[in-house]
Design an enzyme around this catalytic site. Structure first.
Site, PDB file in Angstrom:
ATOM      1  N   ASP A 138       0.855  -1.180   0.000  1.00  0.00           N
ATOM      2  CA  ASP A 138       0.000   0.000   0.000  1.00  0.00           C
ATOM      3  C   ASP A 138       0.894   1.233   0.000  1.00  0.00           C
ATOM      4  O   ASP A 138       1.774   1.371   0.861  1.00  0.00           O
ATOM      5  CB  ASP A 138      -0.900   0.020   1.234  1.00  0.00           C
ATOM      6  CG  ASP A 138      -1.962  -1.061   1.208  1.00  0.00           C
ATOM      7  OD1 ASP A 138      -2.269  -1.571   0.120  1.00  0.00           O
ATOM      8  OD2 ASP A 138      -2.498  -1.392   2.287  1.00  0.00           O
ATOM      9  N   ASP A 186     -13.432  -4.403  -2.327  1.00  0.00           N
ATOM     10  CA  ASP A 186     -13.342  -4.274  -0.873  1.00  0.00           C
ATOM     11  C   ASP A 186     -14.696  -4.640  -0.291  1.00  0.00           C
ATOM     12  O   ASP A 186     -15.704  -3.986  -0.572  1.00  0.00           O
ATOM     13  CB  ASP A 186     -12.957  -2.846  -0.481  1.00  0.00           C
ATOM     14  CG  ASP A 186     -11.584  -2.461  -1.002  1.00  0.00           C
ATOM     15  OD1 ASP A 186     -10.735  -3.363  -1.126  1.00  0.00           O
ATOM     16  OD2 ASP A 186     -11.362  -1.273  -1.276  1.00  0.00           O
TER      17      ASP A 186
END
Length: 257
Positions: free
Chosen positions: A11, A130
């Site tokens: 990330d 997600d």
């Protein structure tokens, strides 16, 4: 069955690799290129880079670090973050990425999946999802999860979106199970198994890896094609060579380090 893939996830925020818990409270984990080189040397099958601030901030990924990574590593890598149009995807691929992944932009504009598949081929197009389990027991999709203040709950059921994304041209699905993210208690086998039953393209599990057995479980029980993890690799809790040896002992086919 092809070899199962071990995929470190990086990330990216403000040019650095970070990691949070359930998509919140991110801490700095190191330099993008240094970590990419480490994972290349340790036998990762591919890398995934998420510019987690790009979509919430309405911008595209920074091509400069994509070019730096591409110059230095010789394993496939995928880039996600703010890819909302074909030309942005073209620039990311031109910078050296092997695949592009779209998440929130696909939710806002589902036809983008088809446009990307037509422009670059389905093998280049990954759809990230997600997903979180709500009070009624249903898994539903979240949007803009890179910024907790901008995250949106959608009525869209995760399993319905998996089917639709494939119909539109997704060549791979990465299912990020938000309830499991960063807590190291194991992948969400129940959700991933239901996704597997509907997924005709490669399925990658994300969220929950805490020990080597968790990887074996998700391959054996959910039959995923790849397992993505971040904190256990960044922290050194699990080494990729050791993990691959363990998986071979569990009769799971993986590529050599």
């Amino acid at each position: 069955m092809l070899s199962r893939r071990i995929i470190p996830c990086l990330d990216v925020r403000d040019g650095r690799v970070v990691k949070g818990v359930k998509f919140r409270d991110h801490v700095d984990m190191g330099d993008i290129v240094e970590l990419a080189l480490r994972y290349r040397d340790h036998g990762a099958d591919e890398l995934v880079f998420y510019d987690i601030g790009a979509s919430p901030q309405g911008r595209s990924v920074d091509y400069r670090w994509v070019e730096r990574v591409a110059r230095l590593i010789d394993i496939p890598f995928c880039v996600a973050g703010g890819i909302g149009e074909v030309e942005t995807a073209r620039a990311v691929l031109h910078a050296g990425a092997d695949k592009i992944s779209i998440n929130s932009p696909a939710l806002r504009q589902p036809a983008l999946i088809s446009a990307l598949a037509e422009a670059f081929g389905v093998q280049c197009v990954v759809v990230g999802i997600d997903s979180i389990r709500e009070a009624d027991g249903q898994w539903r999709v979240r949007c803009n999860t890179g910024d907790p203040d901008k995250t949106q709950a959608l009525p869209l059921r995760t399993l319905d979106w998996i089917v639709e994304a494939q119909r539109l041209g997704a060549g791979e699905i990465v299912l990020n199970c938000m309830d499991s993210d960063g807590v190291r208690c194991g992948y969400d086998i129940a959700q991933l198994s239901q996704a597997r039953a509907l997924c005709q393209v490669p399925l990658v599990a994300s969220g929950g890896a805490g020990d080597m057995q968790h990887f074996a479980d998700v391959f054996h029980k959910a039959d995923v094609d790849g397992a993505l993890a971040a904190s256990v690799f960044h922290s050194g809790a699990i080494s990729i060579p050791g993990l691959k040896q363990f998986l071979r002992e569990q009769q799971i086919e993986v590529r050599d380090v």
